[in-house]
Design an enzyme around this catalytic site. Structure first.
Site, PDB file in Angstrom:
ATOM      1  N   HIS A 276      33.266 -11.380  47.011  1.00  0.00           N
ATOM      2  CA  HIS A 276      33.733 -11.184  45.634  1.00  0.00           C
ATOM      3  C   HIS A 276      32.656 -11.610  44.635  1.00  0.00           C
ATOM      4  O   HIS A 276      32.288 -10.845  43.736  1.00  0.00           O
ATOM      5  CB  HIS A 276      35.007 -11.997  45.410  1.00  0.00           C
ATOM      6  CG  HIS A 276      35.561 -11.911  44.022  1.00  0.00           C
ATOM      7  ND1 HIS A 276      36.609 -11.105  43.681  1.00  0.00           N
ATOM      8  CD2 HIS A 276      35.199 -12.550  42.865  1.00  0.00           C
ATOM      9  CE1 HIS A 276      36.876 -11.221  42.392  1.00  0.00           C
ATOM     10  NE2 HIS A 276      36.032 -12.098  41.871  1.00  0.00           N
ATOM     11  N   GLU A 277      32.159 -12.821  44.800  1.00  0.00           N
ATOM     12  CA  GLU A 277      31.156 -13.323  43.850  1.00  0.00           C
ATOM     13  C   GLU A 277      29.854 -12.523  43.959  1.00  0.00           C
ATOM     14  O   GLU A 277      29.159 -12.328  42.958  1.00  0.00           O
ATOM     15  CB  GLU A 277      30.901 -14.819  44.073  1.00  0.00           C
ATOM     16  CG  GLU A 277      32.122 -15.695  43.835  1.00  0.00           C
ATOM     17  CD  GLU A 277      32.763 -15.479  42.472  1.00  0.00           C
ATOM     18  OE1 GLU A 277      32.054 -15.119  41.504  1.00  0.00           O
ATOM     19  OE2 GLU A 277      33.994 -15.663  42.360  1.00  0.00           O
TER      20      GLU A 277
ATOM     21  N   HIS B  67      26.520  -6.583  39.874  1.00  0.00           N
ATOM     22  CA  HIS B  67      26.659  -6.058  38.515  1.00  0.00           C
ATOM     23  C   HIS B  67      25.471  -6.506  37.658  1.00  0.00           C
ATOM     24  O   HIS B  67      25.000  -5.769  36.782  1.00  0.00           O
ATOM     25  CB  HIS B  67      27.973  -6.557  37.920  1.00  0.00           C
ATOM     26  CG  HIS B  67      28.585  -5.645  36.906  1.00  0.00           C
ATOM     27  ND1 HIS B  67      29.847  -5.826  36.402  1.00  0.00           N
ATOM     28  CD2 HIS B  67      28.118  -4.533  36.284  1.00  0.00           C
ATOM     29  CE1 HIS B  67      30.128  -4.884  35.523  1.00  0.00           C
ATOM     30  NE2 HIS B  67      29.094  -4.084  35.431  1.00  0.00           N
TER      31      HIS B  67
ATOM     32  N   HIS C  78      30.081  -9.520  41.790  1.00  0.00           N
ATOM     33  CA  HIS C  78      29.677  -9.835  40.416  1.00  0.00           C
ATOM     34  C   HIS C  78      28.151  -9.857  40.312  1.00  0.00           C
ATOM     35  O   HIS C  78      27.568  -9.355  39.347  1.00  0.00           O
ATOM     36  CB  HIS C  78      30.215 -11.209  40.005  1.00  0.00           C
ATOM     37  CG  HIS C  78      31.649 -11.224  39.598  1.00  0.00           C
ATOM     38  ND1 HIS C  78      32.169 -10.360  38.675  1.00  0.00           N
ATOM     39  CD2 HIS C  78      32.677 -12.040  39.985  1.00  0.00           C
ATOM     40  CE1 HIS C  78      33.466 -10.632  38.496  1.00  0.00           C
ATOM     41  NE2 HIS C  78      33.796 -11.642  39.286  1.00  0.00           N
TER      42      HIS C  78
END
Length: 670
Positions: free
Chosen positions: A461-462, A468, A465
């Site tokens: 999940h991290e 991105h 990020h």
């Protein structure tokens, strides 16, 4: 003496020279950099030349570079490796930064220049990205009160300064409660606990200078304890301490702070002409209105609650079969859910964890990014702020792209949770710079560190990020990376979690840390089948938190936040054996700052999109479909906030999604 925070950073990749920086450097560097930023803004506002995009908007983009450098280092260490001095400086810096921000947005001459550009925007020959930046800049000023005057202007500045103080105090109180509590375990209490829990508890004890193992309030330690400890008395003691964070009384109690924050937010919104803070906050998000948020949450709440109630009946029967004739309580749920999972899926998490070492999961995240986007990772030997941190150079086709830093282990000096931040954002104007991106987690330390499946999902999940940021390709730093609407920012992170569920990823990387053997196919199949286990519980605890957040900000500010929390949960019909994922006094997403206030729902809003987005891969050539990966990068990951998020998603998928894929993915579809 030279202050390394104010020098040119000429080391590898122009990283901060952490080995030269001490706490004594922060205050003088901050004061000097803050004054320099002030002077730069005044110079822009008082420029005698006619306003232009270059001398106003781009000049603002370039201002405050030195301050950004100082704060990138300070807030990194303050959040990840706090101490008394850094906490003192946080309390000192927060109101000064709030005052500076108010000075900028309250500078009437500066706002007049921005407004003049806005009114003449059709004649400025701006690119689409420049038009977007102009709109966002003007909107930021207006929403901060730039159009206010007189007493209203003065009061807005006071509110913002006070909110900054309260957010800092909330965070520090929570950290104090989390780091101050622990429960020692004797040998009897260790019986029947998996070895990975015992090992982590011993490591936590050593970190506190004790010879005995301890349970702390770190999620990666307390949750496995609640899952596996047969000692109901100890589970209750640990859970009550966990649930009481921020509400233990005394100087670290957050309840009055939460109430004051809500009152000030309501006043802030009303000064700007909004009915309430939720209406103000959601105006710039994809959801737009509180009604749309409530509609989404309730579409998910009803099937999730129904599933949770069915599950509660099963768990109660299991508990009574153990001879405990009592109501199922929150400290019982995880224990009996784990026993049920083992029985129904024949899955023992202790058997899974040896195949999910931290090293293997880092490699899995990197390897997946390589297959999808061609990224390559080379570990670096550079000074960082803590011995646990590691850094990698990120490149593609031999060209440098970024530096990625991982800080994975829990420690008393680190705030709880997991997050991604950019110590330096991607930009091309006023100069080209690659990002420096940090993932921070709170995994239990071990030798080696072994992750649960949920931990591994957090890592993915991290890193979503991080992608991105890493793949950002825009001109202006203020709209690069994750500088997007709050209910869009979780799309890349939640979408990336799906690749952890891809069998070929796990077949390659989920290997036993001792033997190197791949996870046996039958264990892999069980783990994936169990991935949606207990979704009624997980969805209920999340949606309840999101509904409380929305309710806090949608009506009048409550006098007693705990009464309002209880009232909201009662109206929902909250199952008695489940609690909010984040009770109000520990709800850092909402009260440590404005980031997720009225916006905790955004994880679910993004999940509607991520379920649909991954389905698009499956509909084409599979999880590693080359064209879909290119579309994901070109339409979403590279764009930052340079375009409207709904337009970006539609460009990627061809349409906006419905809630059906989410319910199916969570196993809640009828």
């Amino acid at each position: 003496m030279a202050n390394p925070l104010l020098e040119n950073w000429d080391g590898p990749f122009k990283l901060a020279p952490f080995d030269e920086i001490s706490d004594e450097h922060f205050e003088p560097a901050f004061e000097e950099a803050l004054e320099a930023a002030r002077e730069e803004v005044v110079a822009i506002a008082e420029n005698p030349e006619k306003p232009s995009f270059a001398n106003t908007i781009e000049a603002l983009e370039a201002s405050g570079e030195q301050l950004d450098k100082v704060l990138s280092v300070f807030f990194t260490v303050a959040g990840s490796d706090s101490n008394a001095k850094r906490q003192e400086l946080q309390r000192e810096f927060s109101p000064k930064l709030a005052a500076y921000s108010s000075e900028v947005t309250g500078n009437k001459a500066l706002f007049e220049r921005i407004e003049a550009l806005w009114q003449s925007r059709d004649n400025l020959d701006l690119t689409d990205e420049q038009q977007r930046l102009l709109m966002l800049t003007r909107r930021r000023f207006v929403r901060a009160g730039a159009a206010l005057s007189g007493e209203s202007d003065k009061r807005m500045r006071e509110i913002m300064g006070r909110l900054a103080e309260l957010g800092t105090q909330f965070t520090q109180n929570l950290l104090a409660d989390e780091s101050g509590w622990y429960m020692e375990l004797d040998e009897q209490a260790l019986e029947n606990l998996p070895e990975f829990v015992v090992s982590s508890a011993r490591e936590a004890g050593r970190e506190k200078g004790l010879e005995t193992p301890v349970i702390t309030l770190s999620r990666s330690l307390i949750v496995p304890f609640l899952q596996f400890s047969p000692r109901r008395d100890l589970r209750e003691k640990a859970f009550r301490a966990w649930e009481a964070r921020g509400a233990m009384g005394g100087e670290t109690d957050n309840r009055a702070i939460c109430a004051e924050i809500l009152r000030l937010r309501e006043e802030r919104a009303q000064l700007l002409g909004y009915e309430n803070f939720a209406a103000y906050k959601l105006e710039t998000e994809m959801a737009k209105t509180p009604d749309r948020v409530r509609d989404l949450l309730m579409q998910v709440w009803e099937p999730a609650k129904a599933q949770a109630e069915r599950d509660a009946d099963v768990l109660t029967e299991m508990m009574q079969a153990d001879g405990i004739n009592a109501e199922l309580r929150p400290w019982d749920w995880r224990y009996y859910a784990e026993k049920r999972r083992q029985a129904e899926h024949d899955l023992d998490e202790a058997a899974v964890k040896p195949y999910l070492s931290l090293e293997a999961m880092i490699e899995a995240a990197f390897g997946t990014a390589n297959r999808l986007f061609g990224l390559e990772f080379k570990e670096l030997d550079v000074p960082l702020y803590h011995p646990d941190c590691r850094a990698w150079e990120v490149s593609r086709n031999g060209a440098h792209i970024a530096v990625f830093i991982g800080d994975y282990f829990a420690r008393a000096s680190k705030r709880s949770g997991a997050w991604c931040s950019a110590m330096r954002g991607q930009a091309k104007i006023p100069k080209t710079q690659g990002p420096v991106v940090l993932n921070t987690c709170n995994f239990a330390k071990g030798d080696p560190a072994l992750l649960s499946y949920d931990d591994a999902r957090t890592l993915f999940h991290e890193f979503g990020h991080a992608l991105h940021h890493l793949l950002s390709d825009v001109n202006y730093g203020s709209i690069s990376g994750t500088s997007v609407a709050r209910d869009f920012v979780e799309l890349p992170s939640q979408l990336y979690e799906h690749w952890l569920e891809v069998p070929e990823v796990l077949e390659k990387y989920a290997r036993h840390y001792q033997t190197g053997e791949a996870m046996p196919p039958e264990l892999l199949e069980k783990m994936l089948k169990a991935a949606n286990f207990d979704q009624g519980f997980q969805t209920v605890e999340y949606v309840a938190s999101a509904m409380v957040d929305l309710t806090f900000h949608e009506g009048g500010a409550p006098g007693d936040v705990m009464d309002k929390q209880l009232e909201t949960l009662d109206k929902l019909g909250m199952p008695e054996a489940i609690t909010m994922r984040h009770a109000t006094p520990q709800f850092a997403h909402v009260f440590a700052g404005d980031g997720y206030s009225s916006g905790y729902y955004s994880y679910m809003w993004s999940e509607v999109m991520d379920a649909d987005a991954f389905a698009s891969f499956e509909e084409e050539g599979g999880p590693f479909d080359e064209e879909r990966a290119k579309a994901l990068e070109s339409h979403i990951l590279s764009k930052g906030g340079s375009a409207d998020p709904e337009a970006l998603y539609t460009a990627f998928r061809g349409r906006m999604p419905g809630v059906e894929a989410l319910l199916k993915g969570r196993g809640l579809a009828a």
